[in-house]
Design an enzyme around this catalytic site. Structure first.
Site, PDB file in Angstrom:
ATOM      1  CB  THR A 273      -0.943   0.038   1.215  1.00 10.17           C
ATOM      2  OG1 THR A 273      -0.156   0.032   2.424  1.00 10.17           O
ATOM      3  CG2 THR A 273      -1.882  -1.162   1.217  1.00 10.17           C
TER       4      THR A 273
ATOM      5  CG  MET B  50      -4.352   7.391  -1.197  1.00 13.32           C
ATOM      6  SD  MET B  50      -5.434   8.337  -0.076  1.00 13.32           S
ATOM      7  CE  MET B  50      -4.191   9.077   1.004  1.00 13.32           C
ATOM      8  CG  HIS B  51      -1.231   2.993   4.045  1.00 11.94           C
ATOM      9  ND1 HIS B  51      -0.073   2.444   3.553  1.00 11.94           N
ATOM     10  CD2 HIS B  51      -0.858   4.136   4.684  1.00 11.94           C
ATOM     11  CE1 HIS B  51       0.962   3.200   3.884  1.00 11.94           C
ATOM     12  NE2 HIS B  51       0.520   4.240   4.559  1.00 11.94           N
ATOM     13  CG  ASP B  52      -6.715   2.890   5.862  1.00 10.67           C
ATOM     14  OD1 ASP B  52      -6.776   3.904   6.573  1.00 10.67           O
ATOM     15  OD2 ASP B  52      -6.049   1.875   6.169  1.00 10.67           O
TER      16      ASP B  52
ATOM     17  CB  CYS C 276      -4.906  -0.478  -1.015  1.00  7.76           C
ATOM     18  SG  CYS C 276      -3.971   0.744  -1.937  1.00  7.76           S
TER      19      CYS C 276
END
Ligand code: RIB
Ligand code: CA
Length: 314
Positions: free
Chosen positions: A196, A242-244, A246
């Site tokens: 991510t 934009m970890h979340d 993903c």
């Protein structure tokens, strides 16, 4: 994006807003039937993450999505926050007004259990902060593991960590809870920080958000500019990771991410490795795979959905 049956999938997001959580909420409401949001400790304290979730809903004009407060600390050990990344409020970069929206009186754990019970086999449970609420909900109602249709987690890593050399932040904040999620026996996808962190909104994207003239996009641009600057200062990243989101978008677009069936264990005792997700990509253990672990992102597809979702709001 509707399922084959033309229905939007039912979604509950458990989160710790958090800049990337904020974008995930906007993606979630745009493309799923977002039934509820539950909040937890993580990027900031529970009061901040709860206020931030409400503020994002109010910013985007999203109505009718209940927000329920959850755990303020992990199952075991001390509480960690990430104000060095997300700021004192947990969502620095734009002074959002104090939300008029209030959380519901029910505890997050009970909202998770009741939402899954009322939508058996259909609910997507997105876990994008430390997994304390999920572990407590499983402990209170073990049938939760049968009632939930699918779990998608942002957390852990198929490589190194971002909180310690071995552990990713969400897993590190509550390793026992992450282990409970990994061993619950439900259909589980995991997008780790090794994947991510390479997917992000950059300065050019931020300018596109500003140029849209949409209030939500312009405020998100301010927030992500702050978040990106902190990331650049700390890690040299030149985008806002934009970890979340993903964890959500591959459920809409299977071509957005590849996964590998993997045996995953969570280290609980290691002096230097507590919170590490040990991913057996080579199949060297006799244990059968328990997690679909994200391996290769299609950055263009993922960021495209994020940008379109943010700009779609007023
Ligand atoms: O390691 C990244 C994760 O930790 C993301 O969910 C981010 O919001 C923080 O919670
Ligand atoms: Ca998060």
């Amino acid at each position: 994006m509707p399922t084959a049956e033309g229905q939007r999938r039912k979604l509950l997001i458990d989160c710790d807003p958090g800049h990337d959580d904020a974008v995930a909420i906007l993606v979630g409401h745009r493309h799923f039937d977002l039934l509820a949001i539950t909040t937890t400790h993580g990027n900031s304290g529970l009061e901040n993450t709860t206020r931030n979730a409400l503020a994002v809903l109010e910013l985007a004009g999203i109505e009718g999505v209940p927000v329920a407060k959850g755990a303020a600390s992990p199952l075991v050990g001390r509480t960690y926050h990430a104000q060095h990344v997300h700021g004192k409020s947990g969502l620095d970069g734009h002074d959002l007004p104090e939300p008029a929206l209030q959380p519901v009186p029910e505890h997050a754990i009970d909202v998770i259990i009741e939402t899954a019970r009322a939508n058996q086999g259909e609910l997507v449970l997105a876990v994008i902060g430390p997994a304390t609420n999920i572990a407590l909900a499983l402990r209170k109602e073990p049938r939760l593991a049968e009632w939930v249709g699918e779990v998608t987690v942002m957390g852990g890593s198929g490589g190194w960590g971002n909180m310690t050399p071995a552990a990713e932040f969400n897993a590190f904040c509550d390793p026992e809870a992450f282990a409970a999620v990994v061993h619950a026996g439900w259909p589980l996808r995991m997008v780790g920080v090794d994947v991510t962190r390479t997917v992000g909104i950059d300065a050019a994207d931020i300018e596109i958000l500003r140029a849209s003239g949409k209030r939500t996009a312009v405020v998100i641009a301010d927030l992500l500019n702050f978040y990106m600057t902190r990331q650049t200062e700390r890690t040299g990243l030149t985008h806002a990771p934009m970890h979340d989101a993903c964890a959500l978008i591959p459920l809409l677009d299977p071509n957005a991410m590849t996964y590998r069936e993997t045996r995953v264990e969570v280290e609980l005792a290691g002096t230097f490795t507590r919170g590490m997700t040990v991913c057996d990509f080579r199949g060297s253990t006799i244990e059968s795979p328990n997690v679909r672990v994200a391996v290769t992102p299609d950055r263009q597809r993922l960021v495209g959905v994020m940008m379109d979702s943010v700009i779609s709001y007023p």
